[in-house]
Design a protein around this motif. Structure first.
Motif, mmCIF file in Angstrom:
data_model
loop_
_atom_site.group_PDB
_atom_site.id
_atom_site.type_symbol
_atom_site.label_atom_id
_atom_site.label_comp_id
_atom_site.label_asym_id
_atom_site.label_seq_id
_atom_site.Cartn_x
_atom_site.Cartn_y
_atom_site.Cartn_z
ATOM 1 N N ALA A 20 74.194 44.314 16.946
ATOM 2 C CA ALA A 20 73.235 43.987 15.661
ATOM 3 C C ALA A 20 72.154 43.128 16.068
ATOM 4 O O ALA A 20 71.067 43.419 15.243
ATOM 5 C CB ALA A 20 74.218 43.198 14.765
ATOM 6 N N GLY A 21 72.177 42.371 17.105
ATOM 7 C CA GLY A 21 70.715 41.621 17.524
ATOM 8 C C GLY A 21 69.850 42.285 18.382
ATOM 9 O O GLY A 21 68.800 41.786 18.610
ATOM 10 N N LEU A 22 69.995 43.624 18.581
ATOM 11 C CA LEU A 22 69.173 44.332 19.093
ATOM 12 C C LEU A 22 67.751 44.517 18.577
ATOM 13 O O LEU A 22 66.762 44.562 19.056
ATOM 14 C CB LEU A 22 69.642 45.744 19.912
ATOM 15 N N ILE A 23 67.797 44.841 17.306
ATOM 16 C CA ILE A 23 66.750 45.049 16.520
ATOM 17 C C ILE A 23 66.028 43.956 16.394
ATOM 18 O O ILE A 23 64.918 43.700 16.526
ATOM 19 C CB ILE A 23 66.836 45.858 15.319
ATOM 20 N N LEU A 24 66.673 42.616 15.943
ATOM 21 C CA LEU A 24 66.010 41.455 16.086
ATOM 22 C C LEU A 24 65.250 41.031 17.377
ATOM 23 O O LEU A 24 64.230 40.604 17.631
ATOM 24 C CB LEU A 24 66.878 40.471 15.731
ATOM 25 N N PHE A 25 66.075 41.646 18.370
ATOM 26 C CA PHE A 25 65.337 41.146 19.782
ATOM 27 C C PHE A 25 64.075 41.995 20.040
ATOM 28 O O PHE A 25 63.254 41.609 20.815
ATOM 29 C CB PHE A 25 66.639 41.526 20.981
ATOM 30 N N ASP A 152 87.155 51.685 19.175
ATOM 31 C CA ASP A 152 87.583 51.780 17.889
ATOM 32 C C ASP A 152 87.305 50.678 16.917
ATOM 33 O O ASP A 152 87.338 50.869 15.695
ATOM 34 C CB ASP A 152 89.298 51.502 18.067
ATOM 35 N N THR A 153 86.879 49.567 17.401
ATOM 36 C CA THR A 153 86.265 48.429 16.826
ATOM 37 C C THR A 153 84.703 48.311 16.904
ATOM 38 O O THR A 153 84.389 47.254 16.328
ATOM 39 C CB THR A 153 86.964 47.157 17.157
ATOM 40 N N ILE A 154 84.066 48.804 17.750
ATOM 41 C CA ILE A 154 82.726 48.824 18.105
ATOM 42 C C ILE A 154 81.917 49.734 17.777
ATOM 43 O O ILE A 154 82.114 51.013 18.133
ATOM 44 C CB ILE A 154 82.404 48.268 19.528
ATOM 45 N N GLU A 155 80.947 49.721 16.834
ATOM 46 C CA GLU A 155 79.990 50.764 16.494
ATOM 47 C C GLU A 155 78.533 50.226 16.810
ATOM 48 O O GLU A 155 78.143 49.036 16.545
ATOM 49 C CB GLU A 155 79.764 50.915 14.926
ATOM 50 N N ILE A 156 77.766 51.148 17.340
ATOM 51 C CA ILE A 156 76.188 50.753 17.736
ATOM 52 C C ILE A 156 75.302 51.565 16.732
ATOM 53 O O ILE A 156 75.484 52.739 16.734
ATOM 54 C CB ILE A 156 76.269 51.144 19.209
ATOM 55 N N GLN A 157 74.456 51.046 16.116
ATOM 56 C CA GLN A 157 73.526 51.444 15.133
ATOM 57 C C GLN A 157 72.570 52.380 16.143
ATOM 58 O O GLN A 157 72.198 51.998 17.204
ATOM 59 C CB GLN A 157 72.850 50.320 14.650
ATOM 60 N N ILE A 158 72.280 53.389 15.575
ATOM 61 C CA ILE A 158 71.435 54.609 16.247
ATOM 62 C C ILE A 158 69.925 54.028 16.193
ATOM 63 O O ILE A 158 69.256 54.060 16.999
ATOM 64 C CB ILE A 158 71.488 55.937 15.327
ATOM 65 N N ASN A 159 69.682 53.418 14.991
ATOM 66 C CA ASN A 159 68.061 52.804 14.931
ATOM 67 C C ASN A 159 67.931 51.796 15.942
ATOM 68 O O ASN A 159 66.861 51.485 16.504
ATOM 69 C CB ASN A 159 67.753 52.624 13.521
ATOM 70 N N MET A 164 65.380 49.804 20.661
ATOM 71 C CA MET A 164 65.458 49.008 22.011
ATOM 72 C C MET A 164 64.629 49.972 23.182
ATOM 73 O O MET A 164 64.090 49.560 23.932
ATOM 74 C CB MET A 164 67.156 48.852 22.144
ATOM 75 N N ALA A 165 64.900 51.384 22.872
ATOM 76 C CA ALA A 165 64.306 52.184 23.925
ATOM 77 C C ALA A 165 62.813 52.033 23.892
ATOM 78 O O ALA A 165 62.141 52.088 24.690
ATOM 79 C CB ALA A 165 64.763 53.604 23.665
ATOM 80 N N ALA A 263 63.095 36.042 24.489
ATOM 81 C CA ALA A 263 63.820 36.517 23.332
ATOM 82 C C ALA A 263 64.986 37.135 23.191
ATOM 83 O O ALA A 263 65.536 36.958 22.044
ATOM 84 C CB ALA A 263 62.668 37.679 22.999
ATOM 85 N N PHE A 264 65.473 37.534 24.396
ATOM 86 C CA PHE A 264 66.713 38.139 24.003
ATOM 87 C C PHE A 264 67.829 36.934 23.989
ATOM 88 O O PHE A 264 68.723 37.084 23.142
ATOM 89 C CB PHE A 264 67.229 38.763 25.630
ATOM 90 N N SER A 265 67.867 35.760 24.521
ATOM 91 C CA SER A 265 68.577 34.780 24.407
ATOM 92 C C SER A 265 68.752 34.025 23.033
ATOM 93 O O SER A 265 69.678 34.049 22.385
ATOM 94 C CB SER A 265 68.496 33.477 25.669
ATOM 95 N N ILE A 266 67.424 34.190 22.600
ATOM 96 C CA ILE A 266 67.382 33.491 21.340
ATOM 97 C C ILE A 266 68.072 34.249 20.010
ATOM 98 O O ILE A 266 68.677 33.835 19.185
ATOM 99 C CB ILE A 266 65.984 33.084 20.908
ATOM 100 N N SER A 267 67.391 35.495 20.168
ATOM 101 C CA SER A 267 67.944 36.590 19.343
ATOM 102 C C SER A 267 69.583 36.844 19.361
ATOM 103 O O SER A 267 70.316 36.854 18.175
ATOM 104 C CB SER A 267 67.219 37.907 19.529
ATOM 105 N N GLN A 268 70.104 37.051 20.466
ATOM 106 C CA GLN A 268 71.428 37.046 20.548
ATOM 107 C C GLN A 268 72.331 35.842 20.143
ATOM 108 O O GLN A 268 73.304 36.093 19.519
ATOM 109 C CB GLN A 268 71.847 37.135 22.304
#
Length: 308
Positions: A20-25, A152-159, A164-165, A263-268
């Motif tokens: 979830a923090g990938l977009i914020l990152f 089963d418990t982890i979903e990754i948002q496509i956007n 990220m790419a 940026a990665f450490s703060i966002s995560q």
């Protein structure tokens, strides 16, 4: 805080909040890349950087509206056009601002801070007059919606994966531009010794203008990414400017690797803490952690080694 969760639950929570923090990152790293380039080379504290980001967000909104109304068959690919236009619009405005305002205030950091703060207020009012005071949202193409079921418990948002790419691609392009091109050599020469760079024939004014435009253009692309995590309003950019400056200082000014790591450490950290605590508490704890590290290492995580 963690007592009510099993180890399996905590692992799933950390993984989910990490994704979830990938977009914020992505927004953070794109904003901080542009600011680090400007601050690192020119020493300009650009308090209007958030408004350049919001210009990119409004360009994305305009593209979304235009393609929906006039080119519905091409709507699935409009986001690529929007990012390109966001970069061009923010970059062109940045070059205009550098020519009309910033170039007269070099070596006067307090004046640049006050001038760019005034510019941010002017841009906010301009956005309010043009687009209205109400926040606007962007409709994403259908292929960017939904998520991928990793477990089963982890979903990754496509956007999130898409942004990220794009962030990785832009970072690689900026790195190649700064470290493997003639322009990059000129930028680093001006950054290390402006007087000597001018003495050997480098047009320092042109380099400054292009660099300021590049930094603002990257902020415009960050604005496109921002539309995926929140609605766009005239003052939305001010919500990120403090965090962006914090990332640049924490990572080390003018350090590309430091900016990314910061940026990665703060966002995560912020994304994970927000799950267990309130948003304001998470920000305070993140800020205290960064301040504590800076007290031990005031130059930031990474620094450039320059012969003096």
């Amino acid at each position: 805080m963690f007592g009510d969760y099993s180890l399996g639950d905590l692992g799933a929570i950390f993984a989910m909040q990490g994704f979830a923090g990938l977009i914020l990152f992505s927004v953070y790293v794109l904003m901080a890349l542009g600011l680090a380039i400007i601050f690192g080379q020119m020493g300009v504290i650009n308090m209007a950087h958030g408004e350049f980001m919001i210009l990119g967000a409004y360009m994305t909104y305009l593209c979304s509206t235009f393609f929906q109304a006039h080119l519905p068959s091409l709507f699935p690919v409009y986001f690529f056009v929007a990012m390109a236009l966001a970069f061009v619009a923010a970059g062109a405005l940045g070059m205009l601002v550098e020519w009309g305002l910033i170039r007269h205030l070099y070596k006067r950091p307090l004046d640049t801070l006050l001038a760019t703060w005034g510019l941010s207020l002017i841009l906010q009012q301009a956005y309010r007059s043009i687009f209205g005071a109400r926040e606007v949202g962007v409709e994403l193409p259908s292929w960017m919606m939904g998520s991928v079921q990793a477990t089963d418990t982890i979903e990754i948002q496509i956007n999130g994966l898409f942004v990220m790419a794009i962030t990785v691609l832009i970072t690689l392009v900026v790195a190649a531009l700064l470290f493997a091109s003639r322009y990059g050599k000129q930028v680093r020469a001006v950054m290390q010794n402006r007087v000597m760079a001018g003495a050997v024939g480098i047009d320092t004014e042109k380099v400054d203008r292009l660099t300021f435009g590049l930094g603002c253009g990257i902020a415009g692309v960050a604005g496109s990414a921002f539309t995926m995590i929140g609605s766009t309003g005239p003052t939305s950019g001010q919500l990120y400017i403090v965090d962006t400056f914090l990332i640049v200082v924490f990572g080390g000014a003018a350090s590309l690797l430091g900016t990314i790591a910061s940026a990665f450490s703060i966002s995560q950290t912020q994304s994970t803490l927000e799950f267990f605590l309130s948003g304001s508490t998470a920000k305070v704890l993140t800020l205290l952690g960064v301040v504590g590290i800076l007290m031990l290492r005031p130059q930031g995580l990474f620094t450039l080694k320059v012969r003096r």
